[in-house]
Design a protein around this motif. Structure first.
Motif, short mmCIF file in Angstrom:
data_model
loop_
_atom_site.label_atom_id
_atom_site.label_comp_id
_atom_site.label_asym_id
_atom_site.label_seq_id
_atom_site.Cartn_x
_atom_site.Cartn_y
_atom_site.Cartn_z
N UNK A 8 -18.16 -19.48 -32.08
CA UNK A 8 -18.50 -20.72 -31.36
C UNK A 8 -19.66 -20.49 -30.37
N UNK A 9 -19.74 -19.27 -29.85
CA UNK A 9 -20.77 -18.95 -28.86
C UNK A 9 -22.00 -18.33 -29.49
N UNK A 10 -22.03 -18.31 -30.81
CA UNK A 10 -23.15 -17.72 -31.56
C UNK A 10 -23.33 -16.24 -31.18
N UNK A 11 -22.20 -15.53 -31.10
CA UNK A 11 -22.23 -14.12 -30.71
C UNK A 11 -21.38 -13.28 -31.67
N UNK A 12 -21.38 -13.65 -32.92
CA UNK A 12 -20.55 -12.97 -33.91
C UNK A 12 -20.89 -11.49 -34.06
N UNK A 13 -22.18 -11.15 -34.03
CA UNK A 13 -22.55 -9.75 -34.20
C UNK A 13 -22.09 -8.91 -33.01
N UNK A 14 -22.15 -9.46 -31.81
CA UNK A 14 -21.66 -8.73 -30.63
C UNK A 14 -20.15 -8.53 -30.72
N UNK A 15 -19.43 -9.53 -31.19
CA UNK A 15 -17.99 -9.41 -31.32
C UNK A 15 -17.62 -8.36 -32.37
N UNK A 16 -18.36 -8.34 -33.47
CA UNK A 16 -18.10 -7.35 -34.52
C UNK A 16 -18.32 -5.94 -33.98
N UNK A 17 -19.38 -5.76 -33.21
CA UNK A 17 -19.66 -4.45 -32.61
C UNK A 17 -18.57 -4.05 -31.63
N UNK A 18 -18.14 -4.98 -30.80
CA UNK A 18 -17.08 -4.71 -29.83
C UNK A 18 -15.78 -4.34 -30.53
N UNK A 19 -15.42 -5.10 -31.56
CA UNK A 19 -14.18 -4.82 -32.29
C UNK A 19 -14.24 -3.46 -32.99
N UNK A 20 -15.39 -3.09 -33.51
CA UNK A 20 -15.53 -1.78 -34.16
C UNK A 20 -15.36 -0.66 -33.12
N UNK A 21 -15.92 -0.85 -31.94
CA UNK A 21 -15.77 0.15 -30.88
C UNK A 21 -14.31 0.28 -30.45
#
Length: 85
Positions: A8-21
């Motif tokens: 929703x915040x157009x931050x999917x790539x940041x979320x994917x990176x955070x979840x991987x970490x």
């Protein structure tokens, strides 16, 4: 979930990176005997067994002590009770 909010915040790539970490950190938790922990938040609030914090503690090799103190659902816990436990 984090991925839905991020989308929703157009931050999917940041979320994917955070979840991987987070996944990498959680999988690196050391094996062995488990210890108990209590996440004591401002105003004496503790998270119960059915919470994200409980999941984080479990993956880190810790048991949430809130249930042992009679707060399986979370709630207020005065500091004196923590010290006596």
């Amino acid at each position: 979930t984090l991925t839905r909010v991020a989308a929703r915040l157009d931050a999917s790539s940041r979320a994917t990176t955070l979840l991987a970490r987070l996944d990498a950190l959680l999988s690196a938790a050391p094996p062995g005997p488990r210890r108990s922990a209590l996440v004591y938040q401002p105003n004496g609030f503790v998270q119960g067994d059915d919470s994200l914090m409980n999941d984080v503690l479990r993956h880190a090799g810790l048991d949430n002590d809130a249930g042992a103190l009679g707060l399986a659902q979370g709630g207020y816990l005065d500091l004196e009770r923590v010290v006596l436990h």
